[in-house]
Design an enzyme around this catalytic site. Structure first.
Site, PDB file in Angstrom:
ATOM      1  N   ASP A 132     -10.143  -7.474  70.782  1.00 49.41           N
ATOM      2  CA  ASP A 132      -9.991  -6.020  70.738  1.00 49.41           C
ATOM      3  C   ASP A 132      -9.203  -5.537  69.527  1.00 49.41           C
ATOM      4  OD1 ASP A 132      -7.691  -7.216  71.757  1.00 49.41           O
ATOM      5  OD2 ASP A 132      -7.148  -5.457  72.944  1.00 49.41           O
TER       6      ASP A 132
ATOM      7  N   SER B  14      -9.609  -8.612  75.703  1.00 46.66           N
ATOM      8  CA  SER B  14      -8.898  -9.067  74.512  1.00 46.66           C
ATOM      9  C   SER B  14      -9.332 -10.445  74.028  1.00 46.66           C
ATOM     10  CB  SER B  14      -7.402  -9.016  74.779  1.00 46.66           C
ATOM     11  OG  SER B  14      -6.710  -9.249  73.599  1.00 46.66           O
ATOM     12  N   HIS B  15      -8.403 -11.412  74.080  1.00 52.88           N
ATOM     13  CA  HIS B  15      -8.694 -12.730  73.512  1.00 52.88           C
ATOM     14  C   HIS B  15      -9.493 -13.609  74.467  1.00 52.88           C
ATOM     15  CE1 HIS B  15      -5.037 -12.914  75.871  1.00 52.88           C
ATOM     16  NE2 HIS B  15      -5.294 -14.186  76.088  1.00 52.88           N
TER      17      HIS B  15
ATOM     18  N   ASP C 284      -6.182  -6.162  68.278  1.00 54.48           N
ATOM     19  CA  ASP C 284      -4.744  -5.874  68.225  1.00 54.48           C
ATOM     20  C   ASP C 284      -3.907  -7.062  67.762  1.00 54.48           C
ATOM     21  OD1 ASP C 284      -5.112  -7.282  70.557  1.00 54.48           O
ATOM     22  OD2 ASP C 284      -4.187  -5.811  71.890  1.00 54.48           O
ATOM     23  N   ARG C 285      -4.525  -8.234  67.614  1.00 57.27           N
ATOM     24  CA  ARG C 285      -3.757  -9.384  67.145  1.00 57.27           C
ATOM     25  C   ARG C 285      -4.098  -9.733  65.704  1.00 57.27           C
ATOM     26  NH1 ARG C 285      -3.112 -13.826  71.870  1.00 57.27           N
ATOM     27  NH2 ARG C 285      -2.923 -12.387  73.616  1.00 57.27           N
TER      28      ARG C 285
ATOM     29  N   ASP D   9      -8.386 -10.567  66.983  1.00 59.41           N
ATOM     30  CA  ASP D   9      -8.899 -11.012  68.278  1.00 59.41           C
ATOM     31  C   ASP D   9      -9.973 -10.074  68.822  1.00 59.41           C
ATOM     32  OD1 ASP D   9      -7.276  -8.858  68.927  1.00 59.41           O
ATOM     33  OD2 ASP D   9      -6.671  -9.717  70.844  1.00 59.41           O
TER      34      ASP D   9
ATOM     35  N   LYS E 190      -0.130  -3.037  69.543  1.00 54.44           N
ATOM     36  CA  LYS E 190      -0.099  -3.956  68.423  1.00 54.44           C
ATOM     37  C   LYS E 190      -1.376  -3.756  67.626  1.00 54.44           C
ATOM     38  CE  LYS E 190      -1.402  -7.954  71.334  1.00 54.44           C
ATOM     39  NZ  LYS E 190      -1.354  -7.498  72.730  1.00 54.44           N
TER      40      LYS E 190
HETATM   41  C1  VG1 Z   1      -0.636 -12.727  76.379  1.00 58.26           C
HETATM   42  C2  VG1 Z   1       0.444 -12.836  75.321  1.00 58.26           C
HETATM   43  C3  VG1 Z   1       1.231 -11.534  75.226  1.00 58.26           C
HETATM   44  C4  VG1 Z   1       0.250 -10.393  74.959  1.00 58.26           C
HETATM   45  C5  VG1 Z   1      -0.821 -10.367  76.017  1.00 58.26           C
HETATM   46  C6  VG1 Z   1      -1.882  -9.315  75.745  1.00 58.26           C
HETATM   47  O1  VG1 Z   1      -0.039 -12.505  77.641  1.00 58.26           O
HETATM   48  O2  VG1 Z   1       1.309 -13.892  75.603  1.00 58.26           O
HETATM   49  O3  VG1 Z   1       2.176 -11.645  74.203  1.00 58.26           O
HETATM   50  O4  VG1 Z   1       0.942  -9.160  74.959  1.00 58.26           O
HETATM   51  O5  VG1 Z   1      -1.483 -11.627  76.071  1.00 58.26           O
HETATM   52  O6  VG1 Z   1      -2.431  -9.478  74.490  1.00 58.26           O
HETATM   53  P1  VG1 Z   1       0.190 -13.684  78.705  1.00 58.26           P
HETATM   54  O7  VG1 Z   1       0.743 -12.989  79.916  1.00 58.26           O
HETATM   55  O8  VG1 Z   1      -1.132 -14.338  78.924  1.00 58.26           O
HETATM   56  O9  VG1 Z   1       1.150 -14.620  78.078  1.00 58.26           O
HETATM   57  V1  VG1 Z   1      -4.042  -9.099  74.251  1.00 58.26           V
HETATM   58  O10 VG1 Z   1      -4.342  -9.280  72.656  1.00 58.26           O
HETATM   59  O11 VG1 Z   1      -4.742  -9.978  75.394  1.00 58.26           O
HETATM   60  O12 VG1 Z   1      -4.201  -7.436  74.776  1.00 58.26           O
HETATM   61 CO    CO Z   2      -5.923  -8.290  72.098  1.00 56.26          CO
END
Ligand code: VG1
Ligand code: CO
Length: 542
Positions: free
Chosen positions: A278, A112-113, A280-281, A276, A375
């Protein structure tokens, strides 16, 4: 021929907030990736004739893992694999493909990010048949299996051609390389008023979309430029790169600073957005006006009926606990149920399946609806575009209008990244011990009304999730939340979420940092952030 490869368990293959995330180098250890994938197949054995969806965000290591996962799926009895061309499927597109083709589940290869490349991160998420992230019962079963695993199954088969749409055979299993964009784009067209958006574009409405060299580029070009008529170049950094161009594909004010600067400058287009790694953001910035993700959720919920797909109204709203209560105010005014879940999209799945929520969101720039079970970054962008086109209003005017009606929840998240894990755990443990003594205590002008450690009982399947973050609630509706990230790969990340409510007749357009200054001071006094971590300022403020 099916081959059985002996192996030994690895420590730490425990999925976090969203899948298993580790440095690429960890995944590259012999058997490491295969162990985890086999643990998924052992924990959730494929039913007869089952389809598996495989795709990823295009980051480094995607392709070799996809080839290996295909051989392993064939050896484990899957009848069919659907894989995105080039190995590409955004997370929301994968969710849609799983649902549309009745797949038993899917492997989404993404961190993801988190940054990508040989020296950065990789990840594997498993999604279930409803298209959503595996719930905790499933991720716990996968983790348990990783601790006892002693073999993985594969087939002797050459790599398939991922770059050409078509079908191939691996043992008894059929592999279909599909267009990663087409089904998703059609779904978006079914939800939103594309003619109204096209008319706005023809009338001079402009936007900038930063795909951050991540997976959304091809989707954004196909939808925004090809179908909605935005000129070429509207999508920036639109080619997915294995290392995201060396950047951090996290659409926030730090990593999407170029977009932010553009939107605050004299040549700003009407609308700015980013997504982001993948897809989803979403980050939403109007000309001269940043919209916090928590506000975006509330504003989208309040205006969703302008989009054809939501014209019937919403069944309910759901937000993660650290997300601001702005959406709650919309729900209250409309008489809608509002659910507060732990962080992570997996907790929305049961609510969406049961028809208890239509729109969900997280403060981390994730918003989505019951159209998929993830998302969805572009979905949020398109709903904003639909609302702006239908109301013929600017982002700034819409935000002011919203606050004047519902009041404003000033909000910021302070992240302390890569801190020492022992120190982070000690900070949280001390905080938890102090909870009972906090109510009634004053910190500057703030008085603690209540404090607790957030526990959640899923109203549908009654699963209980404890220790989901520490909440400190103040008189007047202000709040601080403390939790440790479940997605980082270096040490620990402490997230501190600050929120202050200002009623509709209050100061609605003041600088957020000023409005939250007392809360930031209180956060350090309550948790001893500097004392435990040696940090006097956050690394990232979003
Ligand atoms: C973070 C965000 C959370 C989100 C998760 C996955 O998690 O705070 O809201 O659902 O990333 O998003 P954490 O545990 O680091 O706070 V993504 O776009 O990485 O799939
Ligand atoms: Co993501």
């Amino acid at each position: 021929m099916i081959r059985t490869i002996p192996t030994h368990p690895f420590d730490g293959q425990k999925p976090g907030t969203s899948g298993l995330r580790k440095p690429v180098k960890v995944f590259q250890q012999p058997n490491y990736t295969e162990n985890f994938i086999q643990a998924v197949f052992d924990a959730v054995p494929p039913p007869g004739g089952a389809t598996l969806v495989i795709g990823g965000d295009g980051r480094f290591y995607n392709r070799p893992v996809i080839q290996q996962a295909i051989r392993m799926a064939a050896a484990n009895g899957y009848a069919r694999v659907l894989v995105g061309q080039g190995g590409i499927l955004s997370t929301p597109a994968a969710s849609h493909v799983i649902r549309k083709y009745g797949a038993a589940g899917g492997l989404i290869l993404s961190a993801s990010h988190n940054p990508g490349g040989p020296d950065a991160d990789f990840g594997i998420k498993y999604n279930i048949a409803n298209g959503g992230p595996a719930p905790e019962s499933v991720t716990e079963a996968i983790h348990a299996r990783t601790q006892t695993i002693d073999r993985w199954l594969t087939m002797d088969a050459p790599d398939i051609d991922l770059d050409t749409q078509g079908t191939a055979q691996v043992g008894a299993m059929r592999v279909e390389v599909i267009d990663p964009v087409a089904d998703y784009a059609a779904l978006m067209e079914s939800l939103f008023d594309f003619p109204a958006i096209r008319a706005a574009v023809a009338g001079g409405f402009t936007m900038a979309f930063d795909a951050m060299h991540a997976v959304t580029g091809p989707y954004a070009q196909a939808i925004l430029e090809d179908r909605l008529g935005f000129p070429r170049g509207t999508v920036r950094n639109g080619v997915p790169l294995e290392d995201f161009g060396g950047y951090h594909p996290d659409p926030n004010l730090v990593h999407a600073k170029a977009l932010y600067d553009l939107m605050m400058g004299p040549d700003a287009p009407d609308f700015g957005a980013a997504s982001d790694g993948d897809g989803d953001r979403n980050l939403i910035i109007g000309r001269g006006r940043f919209i916090t993700p928590s506000d975006s959720l509330a504003m989208l919920a309040a205006n969703a009926t302008y989009a054809p797909g939501y014209a019937q109204g919403l069944k309910g709203i759901a937000r993660s606990m650290p997300t601001s209560a702005a959406a709650d105010r919309v729900a209250a005014e409309w008489g809608l149920p509002c659910h507060e879940t732990p962080t992570g999209w997996k907790f929305f799945g049961t609510l969406l399946d049961a028809g208890m929520a239509t729109i969900c969101g997280e403060e981390s720039a994730g918003t989505g609806s019951d159209h998929v079970r993830e998302k969805d970054g572009l979905w949020a962008v398109l709903l904003w575009l639909n609302v702006l086109a239908a109301r013929r209003i600017s982002v700034d005017a819409l935000a002011r209008d919203h606050w004047a009606r519902f009041g404003r929840n000033y909000y910021a998240r302070h992240d302390y990244e890569a801190i020492d894990t022992t120190a982070a755990n000690r900070l949280m443990a001390e905080l938890e011990q102090r909870l009972d003594t906090l109510p009634g205590t004053a910190f500057g002008p703030l008085r603690v009304a209540a404090a607790d450690s957030f526990s959640y009982t899923d109203p549908v399947d009654h699963a209980v999730s404890r220790n989901q973050g520490i909440r400190v609630l103040f008189d007047g509706g202000s709040r601080i939340v403390f939790r440790l990230s479940g997605t980082g790969t270096q040490g620990a990340t402490l997230r501190v979420y600050l929120e202050r409510f200002e009623p509709a007749d209050g100061a609605l357009d003041t600088d957020t940092a000023i409005m939250l200054a007392d809360l930031a001071t209180a956060a350090d006094a309550i948790a001893g952030i500097a004392r435990h971590t040696g940090r006097t300022a956050p690394d990232v403020v979003t």
